[in-house]
Design an enzyme around this catalytic site. Structure first.
Site, PDB file in Angstrom:
ATOM      1  CE  LYS A   1      31.434   3.620 -61.768  1.00 43.56           C
ATOM      2  NZ  LYS A   1      30.399   2.746 -62.396  1.00 43.56           N
TER       3      LYS A   1
ATOM      4  CE1 TYR B   1      29.590   6.026 -66.698  1.00 46.47           C
ATOM      5  CE2 TYR B   1      29.065   7.571 -64.951  1.00 46.47           C
ATOM      6  CZ  TYR B   1      29.707   6.425 -65.394  1.00 46.47           C
ATOM      7  OH  TYR B   1      30.463   5.675 -64.511  1.00 46.47           O
TER       8      TYR B   1
ATOM      9  CG  ASN C   1      29.951  -0.770 -61.182  1.00 52.04           C
ATOM     10  OD1 ASN C   1      30.221   0.416 -60.974  1.00 52.04           O
ATOM     11  ND2 ASN C   1      29.707  -1.233 -62.393  1.00 52.04           N
TER      12      ASN C   1
ATOM     13  CG  HIS D   1      34.464   4.923 -65.469  1.00 52.23           C
ATOM     14  ND1 HIS D   1      33.466   4.578 -66.352  1.00 52.23           N
ATOM     15  CD2 HIS D   1      35.429   5.551 -66.208  1.00 52.23           C
ATOM     16  CE1 HIS D   1      33.804   4.996 -67.572  1.00 52.23           C
ATOM     17  NE2 HIS D   1      34.986   5.599 -67.504  1.00 52.23           N
TER      18      HIS D   1
ATOM     19  CD  GLU E   1      35.515   7.490 -70.218  1.00 51.96           C
ATOM     20  OE1 GLU E   1      34.506   6.896 -70.608  1.00 51.96           O
ATOM     21  OE2 GLU E   1      36.396   6.946 -69.525  1.00 51.96           O
TER      22      GLU E   1
END
Ligand code: UDP
Ligand code: MG
Length: 144
Positions: free
Chosen positions: A9, A49, A112, A115, A126
């Site tokens: 990320k 998402y 964070n 993913h 995905e």
């Protein structure tokens, strides 16, 4: 053999942790079989998402995920989905176990660092969201 989608990320790419995260992937029996760096549009982040569209964190999450470049990979290995989630650690770095990526690198519950797909169904959605079949390179198995 199983496949999963990994994203490094914006917070981790910006702070220069891409190589360290690749190290953990390749050092733990997972192979990188597809790879790209992209800057998602807000709409692309929202599509990725979409299962979280009704959640309160959705606007912030999709703004964050489209704020900077991300590194996206398909990982392959035995139990790849669970193995990658175990390496990532809990969603909130405050709850993440010692030695996990999120414990070591994450900023907060949103930023964070990584993913990972959470099921075979989400992995399939995905992976195909970002890669076509000719962009995925399945290697012969050597060592795990
Ligand atoms: N997220 C957030 N606030 C929350 C929960 C999640 O900002 O309270 C973000 C965070 O970046 C997380 C992503 O939304 O990684 C997707 O949430 P999910 O519950 O699927 O967590 P994950 O599968 O990434 O551990
Ligand atoms: Mg998730």
């Amino acid at each position: 053999m199983e496949r999963t989608l990994a994203i490094i990320k914006p917070d981790a790419v910006e702070r220069g942790f891409t190589g360290k995260i690749f190290d953990r992937i390749e050092g733990n029996g997972l192979k990188i079989i597809a790879l790209k760096m992209i800057h998602l549009t807000k709409k692309e982040a929202e599509g990725f998402y979409k299962v979280h569209a009704q959640r309160p964190f959705f606007p912030g999450l999709t703004t964050y995920m489209s704020s900077e470049t991300v590194v996206i990979a398909v990982l392959e290995g035995k139990d790849a989905i669970k193995k990658w989630r175990d390496l990532m650690g809990a969603t909130n770095p405050k709850d993440a176990a010692a030695g996990t990526i999120r414990k070591d690198f994450a900023v907060d519950i949103e930023k964070n660092s990584v993913h990972g797909s959470d099921s075979p169904e989400s992995a399939s959605y995905e992976i195909s969201y970002f890669f076509s079949s000719i962009e995925i390179f399945s290697h012969k198995r050597t060592k795990t």
